[in-house]
Design a protein around this motif. Structure first.
Motif, PDB file in Angstrom:
ATOM      1  N   LYS A   1      53.382  33.694  31.894  1.00 41.07           N
ATOM      2  CA  LYS A   1      51.995  33.282  32.118  1.00 41.07           C
ATOM      3  C   LYS A   1      51.341  34.226  33.126  1.00 41.07           C
ATOM      4  O   LYS A   1      51.958  34.624  34.107  1.00 41.07           O
ATOM      5  CB  LYS A   1      51.949  31.848  32.629  1.00 41.07           C
ATOM      6  CG  LYS A   1      52.416  30.835  31.598  1.00 41.07           C
ATOM      7  CD  LYS A   1      52.475  29.452  32.198  1.00 41.07           C
ATOM      8  CE  LYS A   1      52.773  28.347  31.237  1.00 41.07           C
ATOM      9  NZ  LYS A   1      53.670  28.561  30.180  1.00 41.07           N
ATOM     10  N   TRP A   2      50.048  34.547  32.870  1.00 41.94           N
ATOM     11  CA  TRP A   2      49.337  35.528  33.687  1.00 41.94           C
ATOM     12  C   TRP A   2      47.932  35.040  34.017  1.00 41.94           C
ATOM     13  O   TRP A   2      47.358  34.241  33.294  1.00 41.94           O
ATOM     14  CB  TRP A   2      49.224  36.855  32.939  1.00 41.94           C
ATOM     15  CG  TRP A   2      50.530  37.433  32.532  1.00 41.94           C
ATOM     16  CD1 TRP A   2      51.201  37.226  31.357  1.00 41.94           C
ATOM     17  CD2 TRP A   2      51.364  38.293  33.303  1.00 41.94           C
ATOM     18  NE1 TRP A   2      52.382  37.914  31.343  1.00 41.94           N
ATOM     19  CE2 TRP A   2      52.508  38.588  32.526  1.00 41.94           C
ATOM     20  CE3 TRP A   2      51.261  38.862  34.563  1.00 41.94           C
ATOM     21  CZ2 TRP A   2      53.526  39.418  32.973  1.00 41.94           C
ATOM     22  CZ3 TRP A   2      52.270  39.687  35.009  1.00 41.94           C
ATOM     23  CH2 TRP A   2      53.392  39.950  34.219  1.00 41.94           C
ATOM     24  N   ILE A   3      47.394  35.582  35.092  1.00 38.48           N
ATOM     25  CA  ILE A   3      46.007  35.333  35.476  1.00 38.48           C
ATOM     26  C   ILE A   3      45.393  36.674  35.887  1.00 38.48           C
ATOM     27  O   ILE A   3      46.046  37.503  36.517  1.00 38.48           O
ATOM     28  CB  ILE A   3      45.913  34.302  36.619  1.00 38.48           C
ATOM     29  CG1 ILE A   3      44.468  34.019  36.990  1.00 38.48           C
ATOM     30  CG2 ILE A   3      46.676  34.745  37.834  1.00 38.48           C
ATOM     31  CD1 ILE A   3      44.310  32.895  38.000  1.00 38.48           C
ATOM     32  N   THR A   4      44.152  36.890  35.464  1.00 39.37           N
ATOM     33  CA  THR A   4      43.401  38.087  35.850  1.00 39.37           C
ATOM     34  C   THR A   4      42.029  37.634  36.327  1.00 39.37           C
ATOM     35  O   THR A   4      41.393  36.797  35.694  1.00 39.37           O
ATOM     36  CB  THR A   4      43.233  39.050  34.657  1.00 39.37           C
ATOM     37  OG1 THR A   4      44.526  39.536  34.284  1.00 39.37           O
ATOM     38  CG2 THR A   4      42.359  40.236  35.014  1.00 39.37           C
ATOM     39  N   ASN A   5      41.592  38.176  37.450  1.00 44.48           N
ATOM     40  CA  ASN A   5      40.258  37.881  37.978  1.00 44.48           C
ATOM     41  C   ASN A   5      39.317  39.021  37.613  1.00 44.48           C
ATOM     42  O   ASN A   5      39.622  40.192  37.844  1.00 44.48           O
ATOM     43  CB  ASN A   5      40.304  37.690  39.487  1.00 44.48           C
ATOM     44  CG  ASN A   5      41.019  36.415  39.861  1.00 44.48           C
ATOM     45  OD1 ASN A   5      40.663  35.345  39.385  1.00 44.48           O
ATOM     46  ND2 ASN A   5      42.033  36.520  40.694  1.00 44.48           N
ATOM     47  N   ILE A   6      38.181  38.649  37.048  1.00 46.89           N
ATOM     48  CA  ILE A   6      37.182  39.618  36.590  1.00 46.89           C
ATOM     49  C   ILE A   6      35.865  39.277  37.288  1.00 46.89           C
ATOM     50  O   ILE A   6      35.515  38.106  37.409  1.00 46.89           O
ATOM     51  CB  ILE A   6      36.999  39.526  35.059  1.00 46.89           C
ATOM     52  CG1 ILE A   6      38.332  39.792  34.357  1.00 46.89           C
ATOM     53  CG2 ILE A   6      35.916  40.475  34.580  1.00 46.89           C
ATOM     54  CD1 ILE A   6      38.349  39.386  32.896  1.00 46.89           C
ATOM     55  N   SER A   7      35.154  40.303  37.719  1.00 42.45           N
ATOM     56  CA  SER A   7      33.818  40.066  38.275  1.00 42.45           C
ATOM     57  C   SER A   7      32.836  40.975  37.558  1.00 42.45           C
ATOM     58  O   SER A   7      33.178  42.070  37.128  1.00 42.45           O
ATOM     59  CB  SER A   7      33.792  40.319  39.783  1.00 42.45           C
ATOM     60  OG  SER A   7      34.069  41.672  40.061  1.00 42.45           O
ATOM     61  N   ALA A   8      31.615  40.478  37.425  1.00 43.17           N
ATOM     62  CA  ALA A   8      30.556  41.251  36.783  1.00 43.17           C
ATOM     63  C   ALA A   8      29.295  41.128  37.633  1.00 43.17           C
ATOM     64  O   ALA A   8      28.929  40.031  38.052  1.00 43.17           O
ATOM     65  CB  ALA A   8      30.303  40.751  35.367  1.00 43.17           C
ATOM     66  N   THR A   9      28.666  42.274  37.877  1.00 42.65           N
ATOM     67  CA  THR A   9      27.439  42.315  38.658  1.00 42.65           C
ATOM     68  C   THR A   9      26.362  42.984  37.829  1.00 42.65           C
ATOM     69  O   THR A   9      26.572  44.084  37.294  1.00 42.65           O
ATOM     70  CB  THR A   9      27.655  43.104  39.974  1.00 42.65           C
ATOM     71  OG1 THR A   9      28.769  42.543  40.656  1.00 42.65           O
ATOM     72  CG2 THR A   9      26.428  43.044  40.852  1.00 42.65           C
ATOM     73  N   ARG A  10      25.220  42.321  37.757  1.00 48.53           N
ATOM     74  CA  ARG A  10      24.093  42.824  36.967  1.00 48.53           C
ATOM     75  C   ARG A  10      23.383  43.932  37.729  1.00 48.53           C
ATOM     76  O   ARG A  10      23.061  43.788  38.900  1.00 48.53           O
ATOM     77  CB  ARG A  10      23.129  41.675  36.678  1.00 48.53           C
ATOM     78  CG  ARG A  10      22.002  42.015  35.762  1.00 48.53           C
ATOM     79  CD  ARG A  10      21.233  40.713  35.468  1.00 48.53           C
ATOM     80  NE  ARG A  10      20.224  40.949  34.479  1.00 48.53           N
ATOM     81  CZ  ARG A  10      18.929  40.969  34.753  1.00 48.53           C
ATOM     82  NH1 ARG A  10      18.497  40.769  35.979  1.00 48.53           N
ATOM     83  NH2 ARG A  10      18.064  41.177  33.794  1.00 48.53           N
ATOM     84  N   ASN A  11      23.126  45.033  37.037  1.00 47.46           N
ATOM     85  CA  ASN A  11      22.353  46.132  37.609  1.00 47.46           C
ATOM     86  C   ASN A  11      20.871  45.825  37.500  1.00 47.46           C
ATOM     87  O   ASN A  11      20.437  45.199  36.526  1.00 47.46           O
ATOM     88  CB  ASN A  11      22.655  47.445  36.872  1.00 47.46           C
ATOM     89  CG  ASN A  11      24.075  47.895  37.086  1.00 47.46           C
ATOM     90  OD1 ASN A  11      24.627  47.767  38.157  1.00 47.46           O
ATOM     91  ND2 ASN A  11      24.689  48.400  36.034  1.00 47.46           N
ATOM     92  N   PRO A  12      20.067  46.279  38.457  1.00 47.02           N
ATOM     93  CA  PRO A  12      18.624  46.069  38.333  1.00 47.02           C
ATOM     94  C   PRO A  12      18.079  46.792  37.095  1.00 47.02           C
ATOM     95  O   PRO A  12      18.544  47.858  36.732  1.00 47.02           O
ATOM     96  CB  PRO A  12      18.055  46.700  39.602  1.00 47.02           C
ATOM     97  CG  PRO A  12      19.215  46.969  40.486  1.00 47.02           C
ATOM     98  CD  PRO A  12      20.446  46.970  39.643  1.00 47.02           C
ATOM     99  N   VAL A  13      17.096  46.175  36.444  1.00 43.78           N
ATOM    100  CA  VAL A  13      16.502  46.738  35.234  1.00 43.78           C
ATOM    101  C   VAL A  13      15.048  47.080  35.523  1.00 43.78           C
ATOM    102  O   VAL A  13      14.320  46.285  36.113  1.00 43.78           O
ATOM    103  CB  VAL A  13      16.568  45.725  34.067  1.00 43.78           C
ATOM    104  CG1 VAL A  13      15.880  46.266  32.835  1.00 43.78           C
ATOM    105  CG2 VAL A  13      17.994  45.369  33.766  1.00 43.78           C
ATOM    106  N   ALA A  14      14.648  48.266  35.097  1.00 39.36           N
ATOM    107  CA  ALA A  14      13.240  48.635  35.225  1.00 39.36           C
ATOM    108  C   ALA A  14      12.428  47.758  34.284  1.00 39.36           C
ATOM    109  O   ALA A  14      12.737  47.644  33.105  1.00 39.36           O
ATOM    110  CB  ALA A  14      13.053  50.103  34.881  1.00 39.36           C
TER     111      ALA A  14
END
Length: 168
Positions: free
Chosen positions: A128-141
């Protein structure tokens, strides 16, 4: 004059050969263990992406941001579920075969700028495994009418665990 069997050159050579054979056997076992561990690699890569999504009759298609999960290891992976910003979702044991298919997790389009995903999965050997993922939104023109937000996605190295929550 009788010879002492412990000082006989043949006995000494045989003793050295025995010690060398034992040493070579120990080193070979260590090499074999390392090679065995290299064959059973578990690794998921999370990357940002986009997909077409069917909405409704007024706007039938829209492009939405996603996190694409791909198995780049050497064993099959069974996705059990994940926490997306503390909300629990089941993946129903979806199989990510070795380097063949991709699992998508939709990213928000409501202005949220940061998300965290805690992914739970099992490999074909039962680990059994666990992975932590993060996502950050870039500013959009905002000058472009078709501007689609891009996201930076990163994942922390997987960690083996003994158990994880039920995802039903």
């Amino acid at each position: 004059m009788p010879s002492n069997k412990w000082t006989d050159p043949q006995t000494i050579i045989a003793a050295f050969a025995l010690i060398a054979a034992i040493y070579i056997g120990i080193v070979q076992n260590s090499i074999n263990e390392d090679l065995k561990n290299l064959q059973d690699v578990v690794e998921i890569v999370a990357t940002p992406g986009q997909k077409e999504k069917v909405l409704d009759s007024q706007a039938p298609f829209a492009t939405v941001p996603i996190v694409a999960l791909q198995n780049v290891g050497t064993v099959n992976i069974y996705l059990k579920g994940y926490f997306f910003n503390d909300s629990k979702y089941s993946a129903n044991g979806t199989v990510l075969a070795k380097s063949s298919n991709i699992y998508h997790i939709d990213l928000p389009t409501n202005g949220t700028s940061k998300v965290s995903i805690e992914l739970y999965y099992e490999d074909s050997l039962g680990r059994k495994w666990i992975t932590n993922i993060s996502a950050t939104r870039n500013p959009v023109a905002t000058t472009s009418p078709i501007a689609i937000a891009s996201w930076n996605v990163s994942n922390v190295k997987r960690k083996e665990v003994t158990a994880f929550p039920e995802f039903q």
